[in-house]
Design a protein around this motif. Structure first.
Motif, PDB file in Angstrom:
ATOM      1  N   ARG A  87      -8.449   0.994  -0.018  1.00 28.22           N
ATOM      2  CA  ARG A  87      -8.517   0.718   1.228  1.00 28.22           C
ATOM      3  C   ARG A  87      -7.585   1.064   2.204  1.00 28.22           C
ATOM      4  O   ARG A  87      -6.249   1.114   1.868  1.00 28.22           O
ATOM      5  N   TRP A  88      -7.920   1.441   3.406  1.00 31.99           N
ATOM      6  CA  TRP A  88      -6.959   1.940   4.042  1.00 31.99           C
ATOM      7  C   TRP A  88      -6.677   0.800   5.163  1.00 31.99           C
ATOM      8  O   TRP A  88      -7.708   0.017   5.602  1.00 31.99           O
TER       9      TRP A  88
ATOM     10  N   TRP B 145      -9.141   7.544  13.485  1.00 29.69           N
ATOM     11  CA  TRP B 145      -8.744   6.411  12.354  1.00 29.69           C
ATOM     12  C   TRP B 145      -9.972   6.774  11.141  1.00 29.69           C
ATOM     13  O   TRP B 145      -9.252   6.362   9.976  1.00 29.69           O
TER      14      TRP B 145
ATOM     15  N   ALA C  94      -8.658   7.070   7.513  1.00 29.25           N
ATOM     16  CA  ALA C  94      -9.335   6.240   6.336  1.00 29.25           C
ATOM     17  C   ALA C  94      -9.968   6.998   5.297  1.00 29.25           C
ATOM     18  O   ALA C  94      -9.882   6.501   3.903  1.00 29.25           O
TER      19      ALA C  94
END
Length: 223
Positions: free
Chosen positions: A60-61, A13, A17
């Motif tokens: 922003r992820w 992750w 991101a």
């Protein structure tokens, strides 16, 4: 943790991101440079004025629903609104999100279903763009780009055609002189009834609705 959640390892992750932030930075570089210089581009900066899109928000992820991030406690995602931490894993709290944004979710779902079930209409030919500047008062033009046909030529195109704009967020920008020439009277309340898949503006809106979850400070892209 619910067995229906997909658990992403930290390495997976964080890579997503970081890749998302790099893509966002590359795509918004021109806009950010122009903004810092106090200038703007009439075409390339349009989306930043028409939609509430800020580069800081776009980078922003978010993992979206149904995904838990391993070893994410203390990360920026963990402190984002509507996210909750269970042990060291972070996930979107769907109930909390729907408690705050359920009305918008239901509206968007209804609108998407209505548009998908409706045949497209292409005969408007994008004439809303012409109606927006029809008989525009001197000095009221929104950007420095000249009209391709000039003012008189643009007005003549509007007068020779039937304007059939069905989308409220296009119709509301018509000049007062052009409003009466439109076959329809779109309103926000009639949006579900009138929006159709052949409309350029509807397509733009659907990209925003499908590609973003609406964050408290603006849309937060999901990858």
């Amino acid at each position: 943790m619910s067995p229906t959640l997909t658990l992403l390892p930290r390495g997976a992750w964080t890579a997503r991101a970081e890749a998302h932030a790099r893509r966002a930075d590359a795509l918004t570089a021109g806009h950010r440079e122009r903004r810092a210089a106090g200038s703007s581009h009439a075409v390339e900066d349009f989306l930043y004025t028409y939609y509430p899109l800020r580069p800081a928000v776009l980078r922003r992820w978010s993992p979206g629903a149904g995904v838990a991030l391993a070893d994410a406690a203390g990360s920026p995602v963990a402190s984002a609104r509507w996210f909750t931490t269970e042990g060291d894993a972070v996930r979107l709290d769907g109930r909390a999100y729907l408690a705050d944004r359920g009305g918008a979710v239901r509206h968007h779902a209804t609108l998407l279903a209505a548009v998908a079930d409706r045949p497209p209409v292409f005969s408007c030919f994008g004439l809303h763009e012409w109606a927006i500047v029809y008989r525009e008062p001197a000095g009221a033009h929104r950007h420095a780009l000249p009209l391709r046909l000039g003012e008189a030529g643009t007005d003549a195109v509007v007068e020779r055609h039937q304007i059939t704009c069905s989308h409220y967020d296009a119709f509301r920008f018509f000049t007062p002189e052009a409003t009466g020439r439109n076959e329809l009277r779109p309103t926000r309340e009639l949006q579900v009834e009138l929006d159709q898949p052949g409309c350029l503006h509807v397509g733009m809106d659907l990209v925003i609705r499908l590609g973003c979850t609406w964050h408290a400070e603006g849309p937060q892209p999901r990858v």
